[in-house]
Design a protein around this motif. Structure first.
Motif, PDB file in Angstrom:
ATOM      1  N   GLN A   2      21.093  -7.902 -15.147  1.00  0.00           N
ATOM      2  CA  GLN A   2      21.709  -9.232 -15.076  1.00  0.00           C
ATOM      3  C   GLN A   2      21.610  -9.745 -13.654  1.00  0.00           C
ATOM      4  N   LYS A   3      21.152 -10.991 -13.517  1.00  0.00           N
ATOM      5  CA  LYS A   3      21.025 -11.550 -12.163  1.00  0.00           C
ATOM      6  C   LYS A   3      21.868 -12.819 -12.032  1.00  0.00           C
ATOM      7  N   TRP A  36      21.898  -8.539  -8.467  1.00  0.00           N
ATOM      8  CA  TRP A  36      21.404  -8.006  -9.743  1.00  0.00           C
ATOM      9  C   TRP A  36      22.263  -6.815 -10.101  1.00  0.00           C
ATOM     10  N   ALA A  37      22.634  -6.725 -11.375  1.00  0.00           N
ATOM     11  CA  ALA A  37      23.434  -5.574 -11.800  1.00  0.00           C
ATOM     12  C   ALA A  37      22.706  -4.874 -12.932  1.00  0.00           C
ATOM     13  N   LYS A  38      22.585  -3.546 -12.834  1.00  0.00           N
ATOM     14  CA  LYS A  38      21.972  -2.811 -13.953  1.00  0.00           C
ATOM     15  C   LYS A  38      22.794  -1.562 -14.260  1.00  0.00           C
ATOM     16  N   PRO A  39      22.562  -0.956 -15.425  1.00  0.00           N
ATOM     17  CA  PRO A  39      23.390   0.180 -15.841  1.00  0.00           C
ATOM     18  C   PRO A  39      23.276   1.363 -14.882  1.00  0.00           C
ATOM     19  N   LEU A 142      28.218  -8.689 -11.683  1.00  0.00           N
ATOM     20  CA  LEU A 142      29.041  -7.585 -12.191  1.00  0.00           C
ATOM     21  C   LEU A 142      29.684  -7.967 -13.533  1.00  0.00           C
ATOM     22  N   ALA A 143      30.252  -9.181 -13.581  1.00  0.00           N
ATOM     23  CA  ALA A 143      30.922  -9.620 -14.814  1.00  0.00           C
ATOM     24  C   ALA A 143      29.917  -9.686 -15.971  1.00  0.00           C
ATOM     25  N   LEU A 144      28.716 -10.192 -15.698  1.00  0.00           N
ATOM     26  CA  LEU A 144      27.702 -10.286 -16.758  1.00  0.00           C
ATOM     27  C   LEU A 144      27.349  -8.891 -17.278  1.00  0.00           C
ATOM     28  N   GLN A 145      27.148  -7.964 -16.348  1.00  0.00           N
ATOM     29  CA  GLN A 145      26.691  -6.623 -16.761  1.00  0.00           C
ATOM     30  C   GLN A 145      27.795  -5.843 -17.476  1.00  0.00           C
ATOM     31  N   GLN A 146      29.048  -6.099 -17.060  1.00  0.00           N
ATOM     32  CA  GLN A 146      30.162  -5.361 -17.657  1.00  0.00           C
ATOM     33  C   GLN A 146      30.726  -6.075 -18.895  1.00  0.00           C
ATOM     34  N   GLY A 147      30.164  -7.243 -19.206  1.00  0.00           N
ATOM     35  CA  GLY A 147      30.644  -7.987 -20.379  1.00  0.00           C
ATOM     36  C   GLY A 147      32.027  -8.588 -20.157  1.00  0.00           C
ATOM     37  N   LEU A 332      27.002 -21.757  -9.004  1.00  0.00           N
ATOM     38  CA  LEU A 332      26.884 -20.362  -9.468  1.00  0.00           C
ATOM     39  C   LEU A 332      26.303 -20.303 -10.880  1.00  0.00           C
ATOM     40  N   ARG A 333      25.311 -19.424 -11.077  1.00  0.00           N
ATOM     41  CA  ARG A 333      24.692 -19.334 -12.411  1.00  0.00           C
ATOM     42  C   ARG A 333      23.963 -18.011 -12.578  1.00  0.00           C
ATOM     43  N   SER A 334      23.633 -17.717 -13.840  1.00  0.00           N
ATOM     44  CA  SER A 334      22.786 -16.548 -14.054  1.00  0.00           C
ATOM     45  C   SER A 334      21.331 -16.991 -13.881  1.00  0.00           C
ATOM     46  N   ALA A 335      20.483 -16.055 -13.542  1.00  0.00           N
ATOM     47  CA  ALA A 335      19.089 -16.454 -13.246  1.00  0.00           C
ATOM     48  C   ALA A 335      18.128 -15.469 -13.882  1.00  0.00           C
TER      49      ALA A 335
END
Ligand code: PMV
Length: 335
Positions: A2-3, A36-39, A142-147, A332-335
């Motif tokens: 997630q970016k 960027w956040a990844k598992p 972080l919020a996107l990756q953690q749902g 602010l946005r996802s990319a």
């Protein structure tokens, strides 16, 4: 993966006075902090802060301890026992605090671990809101990756609590602009959208100031408690706001010049930068320091230039320093 990206900002009018409840006008610009956040394994967090060359793996509980220490240090600042410079002593601590603060506020444990990478093309500490943009990008990735679902008010609140550790006492303007994008008129926590300027924009970066925003704000506190001075700042920002809505460049230039004069008067424009602005003036370009400026050293961060077009006869030494910049409508946005 997630970016998230968050734009930097430029204050058109009203910096410093905004900390004392006066209006302020600012725009988001096309320089970005990215995260960027990844598992990652459960209860583990990895940081890869590319601009800072900081690479670190830690456990969730180590991150919480680090945050606790930074928070205690901030309490020492609030109690007047240390300077704001002693709170976040190392640049990486801003992002680590942002992550930990968000997780704590949302009562979220990292049973799904996260690996976070960041990069920014917003110059650090130069009046373009680099800290605010980085905090928001990190929190959003972080919020996107953690749902996790957050409203823009949630982002603002958690990010401002983090930004206080950097700025001591933050008006929130940097965060508001980076969150929402576009032009913003901001007064005592209320915001109104404004158009971006219709003119081409340019900046000169005079270099990273020796003093931080927190230090400038603290140094100016006795000066800015003067109501006459605050009224002068307010009058200029109100006139600037009218001029921006009418896209009246001549009037914008007049206001920017007066605002620059006031910033020099309160002591955040080093002599070398005042001279540079004078030289620009000789070529018909109005320049104004944007953001905190500096209370020590020769550099004051970014100067925003107001001119219809760049004159062709500029000395090359001046022309080489000028960079084009554009507004960002989205925030602010996802990319
Ligand atoms: O220099 P920057 O980007 O940190 O901008 C600071 C603006 C101030 O008005 C000086 C401080 C604030 O919190 O509004």
């Amino acid at each position: 993966m997630q970016k998230a990206i968050a734009p930097g900002k430029l204050i058109l009018s009203g910096e410093h006075a905004v900390v004392y409840g006066q209006p302020c006008l600012a725009i988001a610009v096309n320089r970005y902090a990215s995260a960027w956040a990844k598992p990652h394994p459960p209860f583990q967090i990895g940081f890869e802060l590319l601009n800072l060359d900081y690479h670190k793996q830690m456990t969730f509980s180590a991150l919480k301890k680090l945050k606790g220490r930074l928070h205690e240090s901030y309490e020492e600042f609030l109690a007047g026992r240390q300077s704001i410079r002693d709170v976040l002593k190392l640049p990486y601590q801003l992002s680590t605090y942002a992550v930990s603060h968000l997780l704590e506020k949302l009562n979220h444990s990292l049973d799904k671990g996260v690996h976070l990478s960041t990069h920014s093309d917003i110059p650090l500490g130069c009046g373009m809101g680099s800290s605010a943009s980085m905090i928001l990008a990190v929190m959003h990735a972080l919020a996107l990756q953690q749902g996790l679902t957050l409203s823009s008010e949630d982002y603002f609140e958690h990010a401002q609590e983090t930004e206080h550790l950097q700025h001591g006492r933050s008006s929130g303007i940097d965060l508001r602009v980076s969150l929402h994008g576009g032009g913003l008129y901001y007064h005592q926590g209320k915001m109104e959208k404004r158009p971006l300027p219709d003119f081409p924009l340019w900046i000169i970066n005079t270099g990273t100031p020796l003093s931080s925003t927190g230090e400038c704000v603290a140094t100016l506190a006795p000066t800015l408690e003067n109501p006459t001075l605050l009224a002068d700042f307010q009058a200029i920002t109100l006139a600037f706001d009218q001029a921006l809505q009418q896209q009246n460049l001549a009037e914008i230039q007049r206001c920017a010049k007066e605002n620059q004069y006031l910033l020099a008067h309160v002591g955040v424009v080093p002599l070398a930068v005042q001279e540079l602005i004078q030289t620009l003036g000789q070529h018909g370009i109005v320049g104004k320091v944007c953001g905190a400026g500096a209370v020590r050293g020769e550099q004051a961060g970014v100067i925003l230039l107001w001119t219809e077009s760049l004159p062709s006869h500029l000395p090359p030494i001046l022309a080489r320093q000028i960079q084009s910049i554009k507004g960002d409508e989205l925030g602010l946005r996802s990319a």
